[in-house]
Every structure is written in structure tokens, then in C-alpha cells.
Design a protein around this motif. Sequence first.
Motif, PDB file in Angstrom:
ATOM      1  N   ALA A 163       0.816  -1.221   0.000  1.00 21.94           N
ATOM      2  CA  ALA A 163       0.000   0.000   0.000  1.00 21.94           C
ATOM      3  C   ALA A 163       0.844   1.261   0.000  1.00 21.94           C
ATOM      4  N   GLU A 164       1.892   1.282   0.786  1.00 23.67           N
ATOM      5  CA  GLU A 164       2.664   2.506   0.933  1.00 23.67           C
ATOM      6  C   GLU A 164       3.755   2.635  -0.124  1.00 23.67           C
ATOM      7  N   GLY A 165       4.035   1.526  -0.818  1.00 22.28           N
ATOM      8  CA  GLY A 165       5.037   1.566  -1.879  1.00 22.28           C
ATOM      9  C   GLY A 165       6.436   1.861  -1.393  1.00 22.28           C
ATOM     10  N   VAL A 203       1.591  -3.540   5.448  1.00 19.86           N
ATOM     11  CA  VAL A 203       2.142  -2.290   6.005  1.00 19.86           C
ATOM     12  C   VAL A 203       1.021  -1.314   6.330  1.00 19.86           C
ATOM     13  N   SER A 204      -0.202  -1.648   5.912  1.00 19.24           N
ATOM     14  CA  SER A 204      -1.339  -0.752   6.134  1.00 19.24           C
ATOM     15  C   SER A 204      -2.617  -1.456   5.685  1.00 19.24           C
ATOM     16  N   GLY A 205      -3.700  -1.197   6.401  1.00 11.65           N
ATOM     17  CA  GLY A 205      -4.978  -1.787   6.004  1.00 11.65           C
ATOM     18  C   GLY A 205      -5.804  -0.837   5.145  1.00 11.65           C
ATOM     19  N   GLN A 206      -5.168   0.256   4.721  1.00 11.43           N
ATOM     20  CA  GLN A 206      -5.919   1.332   4.069  1.00 11.43           C
ATOM     21  C   GLN A 206      -6.638   0.919   2.780  1.00 11.43           C
ATOM     22  N   LEU A 207      -5.920   0.226   1.901  1.00 14.47           N
ATOM     23  CA  LEU A 207      -6.540  -0.053   0.603  1.00 14.47           C
ATOM     24  C   LEU A 207      -7.814  -0.868   0.791  1.00 14.47           C
ATOM     25  N   PHE A 226       3.209  -3.964   9.815  1.00 15.62           N
ATOM     26  CA  PHE A 226       4.592  -4.444   9.878  1.00 15.62           C
ATOM     27  C   PHE A 226       5.455  -3.677   8.891  1.00 15.62           C
ATOM     28  N   ARG A 227       6.578  -3.207   9.347  1.00 13.93           N
ATOM     29  CA  ARG A 227       7.491  -2.518   8.431  1.00 13.93           C
ATOM     30  C   ARG A 227       8.923  -2.928   8.705  1.00 13.93           C
ATOM     31  N   ALA A 228       9.567  -3.403   7.654  1.00 14.21           N
ATOM     32  CA  ALA A 228      10.951  -3.850   7.779  1.00 14.21           C
ATOM     33  C   ALA A 228      11.909  -2.686   7.555  1.00 14.21           C
ATOM     34  N   GLU A 229      11.578  -1.530   8.174  1.00 16.35           N
ATOM     35  CA  GLU A 229      12.486  -0.385   8.074  1.00 16.35           C
ATOM     36  C   GLU A 229      13.637  -0.663   9.011  1.00 16.35           C
ATOM     37  N   ASN A 230      14.822  -0.474   8.521  1.00 14.67           N
ATOM     38  CA  ASN A 230      15.944  -0.733   9.414  1.00 14.67           C
ATOM     39  C   ASN A 230      16.313   0.527  10.184  1.00 14.67           C
ATOM     40  N   HIS A 236      10.191   4.232  16.010  1.00 20.15           N
ATOM     41  CA  HIS A 236       9.865   3.221  14.996  1.00 20.15           C
ATOM     42  C   HIS A 236       9.868   1.805  15.560  1.00 20.15           C
ATOM     43  N   LEU A 237       8.847   1.058  15.183  1.00 22.11           N
ATOM     44  CA  LEU A 237       8.782  -0.358  15.504  1.00 22.11           C
ATOM     45  C   LEU A 237       8.630  -1.133  14.197  1.00 22.11           C
ATOM     46  N   ALA A 238       9.064  -2.380  14.203  1.00 26.66           N
ATOM     47  CA  ALA A 238       8.857  -3.226  13.027  1.00 26.66           C
ATOM     48  C   ALA A 238       7.427  -3.773  13.031  1.00 26.66           C
ATOM     49  N   ILE A 243      -4.506   2.642  13.541  1.00 27.94           N
ATOM     50  CA  ILE A 243      -5.944   2.863  13.414  1.00 27.94           C
ATOM     51  C   ILE A 243      -6.140   3.601  12.098  1.00 27.94           C
ATOM     52  N   GLU A 244      -6.957   3.051  11.207  1.00 28.40           N
ATOM     53  CA  GLU A 244      -7.144   3.678   9.908  1.00 28.40           C
ATOM     54  C   GLU A 244      -8.629   3.845   9.571  1.00 28.40           C
ATOM     55  N   PRO A 245      -9.181   5.044   9.867  1.00 28.68           N
ATOM     56  CA  PRO A 245     -10.548   5.315   9.442  1.00 28.68           C
ATOM     57  C   PRO A 245     -10.581   5.705   7.966  1.00 28.68           C
ATOM     58  N   GLY A 398       6.490  14.292  16.930  1.00 33.11           N
ATOM     59  CA  GLY A 398       6.633  14.415  15.474  1.00 33.11           C
ATOM     60  C   GLY A 398       5.376  13.881  14.824  1.00 33.11           C
ATOM     61  N   GLU A 399       5.531  13.119  13.734  1.00 32.92           N
ATOM     62  CA  GLU A 399       4.357  12.653  12.999  1.00 32.92           C
ATOM     63  C   GLU A 399       3.557  11.632  13.803  1.00 32.92           C
ATOM     64  N   LEU A 400       2.304  11.992  14.074  1.00 34.28           N
ATOM     65  CA  LEU A 400       1.416  11.097  14.817  1.00 34.28           C
ATOM     66  C   LEU A 400       0.389  10.478  13.873  1.00 34.28           C
ATOM     67  N   VAL A 401      -0.043  11.281  12.906  1.00 33.31           N
ATOM     68  CA  VAL A 401      -1.071  10.852  11.963  1.00 33.31           C
ATOM     69  C   VAL A 401      -0.607  11.181  10.552  1.00 33.31           C
ATOM     70  N   GLN A 405      -6.821  12.807   1.203  1.00 34.34           N
ATOM     71  CA  GLN A 405      -7.974  12.526   0.357  1.00 34.34           C
ATOM     72  C   GLN A 405      -7.451  11.587  -0.715  1.00 34.34           C
ATOM     73  N   ARG A 406      -8.254  10.609  -1.117  1.00 35.68           N
ATOM     74  CA  ARG A 406      -7.771   9.589  -2.043  1.00 35.68           C
ATOM     75  C   ARG A 406      -8.048   9.990  -3.492  1.00 35.68           C
ATOM     76  N   GLU A 407      -7.208   9.508  -4.371  1.00 35.49           N
ATOM     77  CA  GLU A 407      -7.416   9.760  -5.801  1.00 35.49           C
ATOM     78  C   GLU A 407      -8.594   8.902  -6.267  1.00 35.49           C
TER      79      GLU A 407
HETATM   80  O1  4AD Z   1       2.136   7.770   7.458  1.00 29.49           O
HETATM   81  P1  4AD Z   1       1.881   6.290   7.340  1.00 29.49           P
HETATM   82  O2  4AD Z   1       2.905   5.464   6.686  1.00 29.49           O
HETATM   83  O3  4AD Z   1       0.475   6.186   6.618  1.00 29.49           O
HETATM   84  C1  4AD Z   1      -0.133   5.038   6.210  1.00 29.49           C
HETATM   85  O4  4AD Z   1       0.253   3.925   6.412  1.00 29.49           O
HETATM   86  C2  4AD Z   1      -1.454   5.315   5.529  1.00 29.49           C
HETATM   87  N1  4AD Z   1      -1.871   4.092   4.837  1.00 29.49           N
HETATM   88  C3  4AD Z   1      -2.467   5.771   6.552  1.00 29.49           C
HETATM   89  C4  4AD Z   1      -3.819   6.066   5.944  1.00 29.49           C
HETATM   90  O5  4AD Z   1      -3.975   7.078   5.308  1.00 29.49           O
HETATM   91  N2  4AD Z   1      -4.775   5.178   6.154  1.00 29.49           N
HETATM   92  O6  4AD Z   1       1.629   5.706   8.802  1.00 29.49           O
HETATM   93  C5  4AD Z   1       0.609   6.237   9.623  1.00 29.49           C
HETATM   94  C6  4AD Z   1       1.120   6.449  11.037  1.00 29.49           C
HETATM   95  C7  4AD Z   1       2.278   7.432  11.130  1.00 29.49           C
HETATM   96  O7  4AD Z   1       1.821   8.744  11.138  1.00 29.49           O
HETATM   97  C8  4AD Z   1       2.917   7.011  12.442  1.00 29.49           C
HETATM   98  O8  4AD Z   1       2.200   7.552  13.529  1.00 29.49           O
HETATM   99  C9  4AD Z   1       2.703   5.511  12.450  1.00 29.49           C
HETATM  100  O9  4AD Z   1       1.643   5.231  11.558  1.00 29.49           O
HETATM  101  N3  4AD Z   1       3.908   4.771  12.035  1.00 29.49           N
HETATM  102  C10 4AD Z   1       4.691   4.076  12.872  1.00 29.49           C
HETATM  103  N4  4AD Z   1       4.628   3.871  14.186  1.00 29.49           N
HETATM  104  C11 4AD Z   1       5.586   3.089  14.758  1.00 29.49           C
HETATM  105  N5  4AD Z   1       6.581   2.501  14.061  1.00 29.49           N
HETATM  106  C12 4AD Z   1       6.684   2.681  12.723  1.00 29.49           C
HETATM  107  N6  4AD Z   1       7.652   2.068  12.037  1.00 29.49           N
HETATM  108  C13 4AD Z   1       5.714   3.497  12.063  1.00 29.49           C
HETATM  109  N7  4AD Z   1       5.502   3.877  10.783  1.00 29.49           N
HETATM  110  C14 4AD Z   1       4.410   4.639  10.791  1.00 29.49           C
END
Ligand code: 4AD
Length: 476
Positions: A163-165, A203-207, A226-230, A236-238, A243-245, A398-401, A405-407
Motif C-alpha cells: 500500500a505505501e510503496g 504495512v497498512s490496512g488502508q486499501l 509491519f514494516r521492515a524499516e531498518n 519506529h517499531l517493526a 488505526i485507519e478510518p 513528530g508525525e502522529l497521523v 484525500q484519495r485519488e
Molecule cells: O504515514 P503512514 O505510513 O500512513 C499510512 O500507512 C497510511 N496508509 C495511513 C492512511 O492514510 N490510512 O503511517 C501512519 C502512522 C504514522 O503517522 C505514524 O504515527 C505511524 O503510523 N507509524 C509508525 N509507528 C511506529 N513505528 C513505525 N515504524 C511506524 N511507521 C508509521
Amino acid sequence: MKRTEIDKLLKQEAIGAQVKVNGWVRTFRNDRFIALNDGSTIKNLQVVVSPDSLSEDLLKAITTGSAIEVIGEVVASQGSGQKVELQARSVEVLGKAHPDEFPLQPKRHSLEFLREKAHLRMRTSTFSAVFRIRHAASYAIHKFFHDEGFFMMHSPIITGSDAEGAGEMFRVTHLDLNDLPMGEDGKVDDSQDFFGKVTNLTVSGQLEAELGALALGKVYTFGPTFRAENSNTSRHLAEFWMIEPEVAFADLNDDMDLAEKMLRTVIGFVKDHCADDLAFLDEREKEEDKNKPLAERHEIGLLERLDSVISTSYERITYTEAIDILRNSNPFKKKKFKYPVEWGTDLQSEHERYLVEKHFKKPVILTDYPAKIKAFYMRLNDDGKTVAAMDILFPGIGELVGGSQREERYEVLMERCKDFDIPEEHVWWYLETRKFGTCKHAGFGLGFERLVMFITGMSNVRDVIPFPRTPLNASF
Ligand code: 4AD
Ligand code: MG
């Protein structure tokens, strides 16, 4: 006799009642006073035993960490600090904790030390407070969305799409890695894998949430991602919970309004329902701050920080405006920023912190980012170079959310997939919703652990999830 939980016992103050309590010994002083905790509250129950009534062996076995059962009478407390205490009639040690081996002693342990003891750290005041608050926040989120007419949707954890590419996915396979089936091209034959193709942890339930919103109107997911970001950072957590409304017939402004209302409501709920735990963490933070250099101390206390984001409205500015503010800032002019500030590059945490903590001194919602640095599904603005994205930045976090808007326009979305090299066969189902009854819609993702960090004041994300998963660390 049924056991009474300590939280209830302390609240009821039923002097004279005969009760049974269970719990773990925090301390045992002078062969007379047991501080007992059963996890139901941050408060310990004072149990008073008369030493003559207990055998020598029993007295020895009541050590820090042991599990005990006490039957006795609730009496008014002589000491200060609590209204009632328990006068023990009988004490039974259910499970010993050998004092030479039990790692949690009645003193302050460092958070780093406790991370190594994650199987036991929830027995400390700090972590039990954090995890009760985590529960309350989770409940408050479900309650908020339910009250707002949303439907909870369980999106899949195993997925074939990214989803996130960002390409940071964990592969899911049932193939024997020591005996892989090879195709004629010399590469692994993925068609022999369990699902007949490559799959990963999501990596996301958005789609999938979008598909739900385009049928049920308003949905949300709350699941592990789950994200395999090193990246070994404190944020950051793996494996983290998101929560995705997702809302049909909504635009970016509606999306921001929803996110703000949710944050205010959820944080307010926790403040109202976890007063004891928050008071403890507030006090703990003040103590910790005393040992820190002035510059690293919190400017305002935890409870005030919570109040401030409940009562103020968040600053909404575009990415382009943020770049202007940053380039005109003192740290930029004095070359104090480590990373460059240029239109088109992603903001670094130092820039986000400047905007939130120094310039606006309140949460900031940044909108309309350059299309190139955001995901393929975000709606392209009329200028052709920015997208209808929004990130909510919080003080200390920092970034919390992150949301957008979707295409919803089929042709534009097809173009975006091409730009991002997303194969149509991975997302054909997503694209089809743009052919059948498409409409504007928007949503966001809230990182649950980052929210819990903000609410508890804990500064490392590893301390707000019971068993953190980070690079080279999957114990417990
Ligand atoms: O900004 P992100 O990557 O957005 C999405 O995944 C979209 N699909 C969301 C959507 O529009 N439905 O991730 C959303 C949030 C980030 O703002 C951050 O709070 C958290 O997820 N996040 C992490 N939290 C902990 N560890 C990580 N590795 C995180 N990566 C993102
Ligand atoms: Mg993001």
C-alpha cells in the motif's frame, strides 16, 4: 470466598468487611507491612500481619515478587497515604520469588534494564500504568468510532500489495528456504508458494478499508502493521498497531476535522479514566527531569501537555508555507539544521520539532505535500505537483497521523500507478472501485504507539508496547 480486586477494595472502603485478596508482594517491611499489588490499580494495598501469628518459614517466603493470598478484615488505616488497609487473618504464599534471583527490587530500575526483562516489567508501577493507559486508549478509540457511526473492519494481515510503496515488507512464505523450488529462469518459482504468489505482512490496512468505506460509508481498521524499516529510532517499531478510518463522500478538510476530534476525545477519555496512572507518570517525569540538564527538561508537565492538545485547535498550514517558515527561521539562518530545507524534500524530525515546539507551540497539521514524496493513492491537486495529504505533528512526537484525500479519478490513478511502478495485477481490485460508483473519500492512519507515547510521556516507543519488535530484537 471470592477474591476482591484491590482497586475495588480501596474504592469501596468497606470497613469491617471480610475479604480475600490476591496479588504480588511489592515490599515487606519489618515483618509486618506488606505492600500488595494485583495490577487492578497503581495503588498498593497495605496488608498488616502480626508476626507472631505466622511461622518463621512463612515470614521468610513473603518476598518481593512472590504471589500471595490474604484473607482478612478491612480496617481504617492508621498510617497516612491510604484510607483503608487489610488486617490479615491468614496469609498463603502461592508462588515464591527467590530474592537472589528475582530481578525487580524495590528501587528504581532503568527503562533500558527493564526492556531486557520485558517478561516481568509489567509488574512495575511504571509499566503497569502505561499498559492500563494503553488499554484505555484502545477502548476510547473503539468507543469514539462506534459513537460516530463507524464500522470496525478487520483488514487482512497477509497481503499481496504494498500500500505505501515503500518496499519495507516482511515476506510471508511456507517454502523451505533451504530447498527452494527454482523456475527455468533461475529464480525462485513463487507460483509454488502457499498462495501461488509473493505475499507479505501488511504495512497498512488502508486499501482494504477504502473498499469498505465505498460500501459501508464509514469504516475503520485497528490492527497490527509491519514494516521492515531498518531504523533504530525511539519512534519506529517493526510491528506496530495502526488505526485507519476511511470515510466516503469526505474531503481533506473533513478528514482533518475527524482526526482532531478523535485525538481530543480519546486523550480526554484517558485523562478522565486514568487519573491515578497519569498522576504517577506525571510525578515520575518530574523526578526524572531533575536529573537532566535544563535544556532537556519538559517545559510543561504531562497533564498540562494533555490539556493543551485537548483545548487548542491545531494549526493547519501547507507544506509550502512550512518550507517558508523554516527557511526564515533562526536555526536555518544559523545553519543549525542538520538536513537541508528545500521544496520537494521530506521534512526531517528536527524541522517538524521546530514547527511544533518552537514556532507554533501546538500541534500542526501540514497539508498539500509534493506528490513525489507521498504515496500513489493520494489525490493530485489542481497544481499538478502537490497532493491532498495531511500529516499531524505533535509536540515531542513528530508525525502522529498521516492521511489524505484519495485519488478517486480512474485515469489519474492509473497514471499514478505507472509513475510508482505499481503493477496493475497487484491492485486491479482497488482500481475497479474507481470504475464502479467512485466518489471522493478520505482517511488517515494513526500510529497507536505514538499516541500512547504522547499520553504517557514515555520517550521510547519500545516502552509503550508490551513486547517490542525492532531490528535484531524479537525476544519474548
Ligand atoms: O504515514 P503512514 O505510513 O500512513 C499510512 O500507512 C497510511 N496508509 C495511513 C492512511 O492514510 N490510512 O503511517 C501512519 C502512522 C504514522 O503517522 C505514524 O504515527 C505511524 O503510523 N507509524 C509508525 N509507528 C511506529 N513505528 C513505525 N515504524 C511506524 N511507521 C508509521
Ligand atoms: Mg507518514
